[in-house]
Design an enzyme around this catalytic site. Structure first.
Site, PDB file in Angstrom:
ATOM      1  N   GLU A   1      -1.026 -13.090   9.797  1.00 23.00           N
ATOM      2  CA  GLU A   1       0.289 -13.078  10.447  1.00 23.00           C
ATOM      3  C   GLU A   1       0.394 -14.220  11.458  1.00 23.00           C
ATOM      4  OE1 GLU A   1       3.225  -9.805  12.626  1.00 23.00           O
ATOM      5  OE2 GLU A   1       1.165  -9.265  12.106  1.00 23.00           O
TER       6      GLU A   1
ATOM      7  N   HIS B   1      -0.159  -4.981  19.712  1.00 25.08           N
ATOM      8  CA  HIS B   1       0.268  -5.241  18.339  1.00 25.08           C
ATOM      9  C   HIS B   1      -0.771  -4.765  17.334  1.00 25.08           C
ATOM     10  CE1 HIS B   1       0.572  -8.037  14.793  1.00 25.08           C
ATOM     11  NE2 HIS B   1       1.791  -7.539  14.813  1.00 25.08           N
TER      12      HIS B   1
ATOM     13  N   GLU C   1      -0.502  -1.083  17.006  1.00 21.98           N
ATOM     14  CA  GLU C   1       0.665  -0.756  16.183  1.00 21.98           C
ATOM     15  C   GLU C   1       0.327  -0.842  14.695  1.00 21.98           C
ATOM     16  OE1 GLU C   1       3.693  -3.012  13.878  1.00 21.98           O
ATOM     17  OE2 GLU C   1       3.711  -3.828  15.913  1.00 21.98           O
ATOM     18  N   HIS C   2      -0.454  -1.842  14.315  1.00 26.26           N
ATOM     19  CA  HIS C   2      -0.898  -1.957  12.925  1.00 26.26           C
ATOM     20  C   HIS C   2      -1.842  -0.821  12.548  1.00 26.26           C
ATOM     21  CE1 HIS C   2       0.081  -6.099  11.158  1.00 26.26           C
ATOM     22  NE2 HIS C   2       0.822  -6.002  12.259  1.00 26.26           N
TER      23      HIS C   2
END
Length: 422
Positions: free
Chosen positions: A136, A56, A59-60
């Site tokens: 997040e 993740h 991906e950022h």
């Protein structure tokens, strides 16, 4: 380049480029847009516990810039054309997607190739992006109807990656370094581990030319085998409560199910839809309309490559939690013992066929379907073939699923919220 092969009698086409990149497309001449996506076969399922969240985070980080584009350049590239650019990390893959007017497909392909294959992954950007991901994580922590699913996954799968948080934990995210991102990128972001799919007003041969002109075919193979994950291990059914000062108690009741390739998938989806998929479902009518125990109550199911999960979510007042669980268990027990009536079975087939047919009017849905053919190794089926499979769902198959997967004693229950007053 391998021979361009049609998948069944349809407009879906498939090509494997010399560098191993798999390309699928489906033409929808009646629209003026194209949905384009690239799926990398690396995600939370392939992580170790101490690197939880690295997929993740990567991906950022690819959106933070490339040698020729800043983060702002990437953000503006398609938005200024009226298009969109997005990404998500799932259990089995990380996806990067764009939706644009058909005339802007080359720009979308160029932007995706740039951020996927050439991210700079700078240390300074990582320090900033960690703060974003930690926020997040805080958002999930402050959203109990999301957090309860995380807790349920952990309880259901234990130490297996299916039980990991896709976002990672505060500890694992804080500990990630530039070398972790570079290692994952070097390991997985290669053409032979990527599936590219497009749907909309696009012709396959033209699409291949666009990919070649934007550099997709020039990326060398990685020469590494596909990433593997351990076999899933389902924990014994259990009940767990997590104390939290919230206005509601949030409850997930569910169990493991079969994988995406199982031919019973459509039957399971239909049962879940009738059980808790909308306002006409049994759970909505009983829990909300008749008993007034909840505003939100619904069923869910997910099918992965080697496992699946299904269950029920409800949010209710702490003092009503026990009554809500008892009512859900009673409906599960009834479904397990009695299955569906012939009338319900016929209605369920009609409803599911309608939902699938309507969904496939969207280029994005067609793009997902095209990618799924490759990601899950299943044969492509035309809409008529899918509808025929639904029509062929037997009462015996439905009864077997109900008995096997809806028995209350086989469910794992996780609740989050205040304890009810004594």
């Amino acid at each position: 380049m391998s021979v361009v092969a049609p998948c069944a009698e349809s407009d879906l086409r498939r090509t494997v480029l010399p560098n191993g990149l798999t390309v699928l497309s489906e033409s929808m001449p009646g629209v003026r847009s194209v949905a384009l996506g690239a799926w990398v076969r690396a995600a939370s399922l392939h992580e170790s516990a101490d690197k939880m969240g690295v997929s993740h985070m990567l991906e950022h980080m690819v959106f933070k810039g490339t040698p020729t584009r800043s983060a702002k350049d990437l953000a503006l590239a398609l938005e200024t054309l009226g298009g969109s650019l997005d990404a998500y990390t799932a259990r089995e893959h990380t996806a990067y997607q764009a939706k644009v007017l058909d005339e802007h497909l080359p720009q979308a392909a160029d932007v995706l190739a740039d951020l996927i294959f050439r991210p700079t992954l700078r240390v300074g950007d990582l320090a900033l992006e960690k703060k974003v991901v930690l926020e997040e994580i805080s958002t999930v922590d402050d959203t109990p109807d999301d957090l309860v699913f995380e807790l349920h996954n952990a309880q259901l799968w234990g130490n297996h990656p299916y039980g990991f948080s896709i976002l990672g934990t505060r500890e694992t995210v804080s500990a990630l370094g530039q070398s972790d991102l570079r290692a994952l990128h070097s390991r997985a972001y290669h053409p032979e581990q990527i599936v590219v799919a497009a749907a909309g007003n696009v012709e396959h041969d033209d699409f291949l030319e666009v990919l070649e002109s934007t550099g997709w075919g020039e990326i060398p193979r990685g020469g590494l085998p596909a990433m593997k994950s351990p076999a899933p291990i389902v924990q014994a059914p259990a009940a767990m409560h997590f104390e939290r000062e919230t206005a509601q108690t949030h409850i997930v009741i569910g169990s493991a199910a079969f994988p995406h390739s199982d031919p019973r998938r459509y039957a399971m989806s239909m049962i879940g839809m009738l059980f808790g998929g909308g306002m006409s479902s049994r759970l909505f009518q009983r829990l909300r309309e008749e008993l007034g125990l909840a505003y939100s109550v619904y069923s869910f199911q997910s099918f992965h490559e080697d496992a699946g999960v299904h269950g029920v979510y409800i949010g209710t007042t702490p003092d009503s939690a026990r009554a809500a669980v008892e009512a859900i268990n009673a409906e599960m027990e009834k479904l397990s013992a009695e299955s569906l009536s012939d009338e319900d079975l016929a209605a369920g087939k009609s409803q599911l066929k309608g939902q699938i047919t309507l969904s496939l009017e969207s280029p994005t849905s067609r793009m997902y379907r095209a990618a799924g053919v490759e990601l899950y190794g299943e044969p492509y089926r035309t809409l008529d073939e899918v509808l025929a499979l639904i029509d062929a769902i037997s009462a015996e198959t439905v009864a077997g699923i109900c008995k096997t997967f809806y028995t209350p004693g086989g469910q794992t229950l996780v609740s989050l919220g205040p304890r009810a007053a004594a």
